[in-house]
Design a protein around this motif. Structure first.
Motif, PDB file in Angstrom:
ATOM      1  N   ARG A   1       0.842  -1.209   0.000  1.00 35.85           N
ATOM      2  CA  ARG A   1       0.000   0.000   0.000  1.00 35.85           C
ATOM      3  C   ARG A   1       0.876   1.257   0.000  1.00 35.85           C
ATOM      4  O   ARG A   1       0.557   2.256  -0.651  1.00 35.85           O
ATOM      5  N   LEU A   2       1.988   1.197   0.732  1.00 34.82           N
ATOM      6  CA  LEU A   2       2.919   2.329   0.757  1.00 34.82           C
ATOM      7  C   LEU A   2       3.514   2.559  -0.634  1.00 34.82           C
ATOM      8  O   LEU A   2       3.613   3.697  -1.099  1.00 34.82           O
ATOM      9  N   LEU A   3       3.926   1.469  -1.301  1.00 39.66           N
ATOM     10  CA  LEU A   3       4.476   1.586  -2.655  1.00 39.66           C
ATOM     11  C   LEU A   3       3.463   2.207  -3.609  1.00 39.66           C
ATOM     12  O   LEU A   3       3.799   3.062  -4.434  1.00 39.66           O
TER      13      LEU A   3
ATOM     14  N   THR B   1      -0.385   9.539   3.418  1.00 36.41           N
ATOM     15  CA  THR B   1      -0.525   8.077   3.420  1.00 36.41           C
ATOM     16  C   THR B   1       0.834   7.403   3.537  1.00 36.41           C
ATOM     17  O   THR B   1       1.005   6.440   4.300  1.00 36.41           O
ATOM     18  N   VAL B   2       1.806   7.890   2.786  1.00 34.68           N
ATOM     19  CA  VAL B   2       3.163   7.343   2.853  1.00 34.68           C
ATOM     20  C   VAL B   2       3.720   7.489   4.260  1.00 34.68           C
ATOM     21  O   VAL B   2       4.313   6.555   4.819  1.00 34.68           O
TER      22      VAL B   2
ATOM     23  N   GLN C   1       3.679   3.181  10.568  1.00 36.40           N
ATOM     24  CA  GLN C   1       3.018   1.949  11.014  1.00 36.40           C
ATOM     25  C   GLN C   1       3.963   0.755  10.892  1.00 36.40           C
ATOM     26  O   GLN C   1       4.057  -0.080  11.807  1.00 36.40           O
ATOM     27  N   LEU C   2       4.662   0.664   9.779  1.00 33.52           N
ATOM     28  CA  LEU C   2       5.599  -0.448   9.587  1.00 33.52           C
ATOM     29  C   LEU C   2       6.721  -0.401  10.611  1.00 33.52           C
ATOM     30  O   LEU C   2       7.142  -1.428  11.154  1.00 33.52           O
ATOM     31  N   ARG C   3       7.210   0.777  10.905  1.00 36.73           N
ATOM     32  CA  ARG C   3       8.309   0.904  11.862  1.00 36.73           C
ATOM     33  C   ARG C   3       7.865   0.595  13.287  1.00 36.73           C
ATOM     34  O   ARG C   3       8.628   0.015  14.067  1.00 36.73           O
ATOM     35  N   SER C   4       6.642   0.948  13.624  1.00 38.87           N
ATOM     36  CA  SER C   4       6.177   0.731  14.996  1.00 38.87           C
ATOM     37  C   SER C   4       5.623  -0.680  15.208  1.00 38.87           C
ATOM     38  O   SER C   4       5.857  -1.291  16.261  1.00 38.87           O
ATOM     39  N   ASP C   5       4.922  -1.219  14.195  1.00 43.93           N
ATOM     40  CA  ASP C   5       4.265  -2.512  14.369  1.00 43.93           C
ATOM     41  C   ASP C   5       5.105  -3.698  13.895  1.00 43.93           C
ATOM     42  O   ASP C   5       4.959  -4.806  14.412  1.00 43.93           O
ATOM     43  N   TYR C   6       5.984  -3.455  12.910  1.00 48.86           N
ATOM     44  CA  TYR C   6       6.771  -4.563  12.343  1.00 48.86           C
ATOM     45  C   TYR C   6       8.249  -4.181  12.227  1.00 48.86           C
ATOM     46  O   TYR C   6       8.848  -4.285  11.148  1.00 48.86           O
ATOM     47  N   PRO C   7       8.858  -3.727  13.312  1.00 47.40           N
ATOM     48  CA  PRO C   7      10.231  -3.203  13.236  1.00 47.40           C
ATOM     49  C   PRO C   7      11.278  -4.233  12.851  1.00 47.40           C
ATOM     50  O   PRO C   7      12.347  -3.864  12.349  1.00 47.40           O
ATOM     51  N   ASP C   8      10.980  -5.522  13.069  1.00 47.44           N
ATOM     52  CA  ASP C   8      11.968  -6.559  12.793  1.00 47.44           C
ATOM     53  C   ASP C   8      11.842  -7.161  11.396  1.00 47.44           C
ATOM     54  O   ASP C   8      12.534  -8.123  11.080  1.00 47.44           O
ATOM     55  N   THR C   9      10.975  -6.601  10.579  1.00 48.94           N
ATOM     56  CA  THR C   9      10.835  -7.100   9.213  1.00 48.94           C
ATOM     57  C   THR C   9      11.622  -6.203   8.249  1.00 48.94           C
ATOM     58  O   THR C   9      11.822  -5.009   8.508  1.00 48.94           O
TER      59      THR C   9
ATOM     60  N   TYR D   1      12.827  -0.945   4.386  1.00 43.62           N
ATOM     61  CA  TYR D   1      12.559  -0.374   3.068  1.00 43.62           C
ATOM     62  C   TYR D   1      11.572   0.789   3.162  1.00 43.62           C
ATOM     63  O   TYR D   1      11.674   1.769   2.411  1.00 43.62           O
ATOM     64  N   ALA D   2      10.639   0.677   4.085  1.00 43.28           N
ATOM     65  CA  ALA D   2       9.687   1.776   4.284  1.00 43.28           C
ATOM     66  C   ALA D   2      10.409   3.035   4.736  1.00 43.28           C
ATOM     67  O   ALA D   2      10.070   4.144   4.315  1.00 43.28           O
TER      68      ALA D   2
END
Length: 218
Positions: free
Chosen positions: A59-61, A75-76, A82-90, A95-96
């Motif tokens: 969705r970010l892309l 939105t970006v 959201q990616l940094r806070s919820d999925y920091p280890d991915t 890339y986000a």
């Protein structure tokens, strides 16, 4: 009868052993099952996290590829955070941060915010990887844009092995040294960049060398 008695004794021996060791045996079996099912649950959780992170990144892309607008930039920014806070280890979070920093530099002209995004990514990338070099080069650019020349140089020079990024990072080092007034250092850096680039060392780099009075034979 002797054989029967022996069988009876064997059965009784088994019963006695189980009375003495049965509890610990059951505990061991239970622990083993807990480990197996716990591992399966963890793998399922990890797979779900990866899928959710991938969905948010897609969705970010999509938002970043559309025509620039306040709504798309928001939105970006939201999805990146959201990616940094919820999925920091991915890897999607890293890339986000790169995409978010590009938006912050190019669209918002906010090098301080880009620096924060890239510093976050640098703390999480594998040391010595190509991704680390990419993040380092972009972080140095953000620091240069911010005017923190010492930090920009330190970021570049902290790379243990620049590999395929040698030319790019040497040219960037030259830009930083020029901005600091060190033309001699910039000259050396640009020449290293041209040497690393080989036959492709033309274009803007040649213009920078020409501004320092360096021709193609130098």
């Amino acid at each position: 009868m002797a054989e029967l008695r022996t069988e009876e004794e064997q059965v009784e021996a088994i019963k006695n052993w189980f009375r003495q060791n049965g509890t610990s045996l059951l505990i061991g079996i239970g622990a083993a099952l807990a480990i197996v099912f716990g591992w399966q649950a963890w793998q399922t959780h990890q797979a779900n996290e990866q899928a959710s992170a991938a969905n948010a990144f897609n969705r970010l892309l999509e938002a970043s590829s559309q025509q620039s607008s306040d709504e798309n930039r928001e939105t970006v920014r939201y999805l990146g955070e959201q990616l940094r806070s919820d999925y920091p280890d991915t890897p999607y979070a890293t890339y986000a941060s790169l995409l978010l920093a590009s938006e912050q530099l190019m669209e918002e002209n906010d090098p301080a915010a880009a620096r924060e995004s890239l510093s976050w990514a640098l703390d999480r990338v594998e040391s010595g990887s190509t991704l680390e070099l990419l993040v380092r080069s972009r972080l140095a650019r953000a620091q240069l844009a911010e005017g923190d020349l010492d930090a920009a140089l330190a970021t570049l020079r902290s790379a243990s092995d620049t590999g395929a990024f040698t030319g790019l990072m040497a040219e960037l080092e030259g830009d930083i040294l020029m901005a600091s007034g060190d033309q001699g250092g910039a000259r050396k850096a640009y020449l290293r960049a041209r040497e690393a680039a080989g036959s492709e060392g033309l274009g803007l780099l040649q213009l920078k060398l020409a501004d320092l009075g360096i021709g193609g034979d130098a």
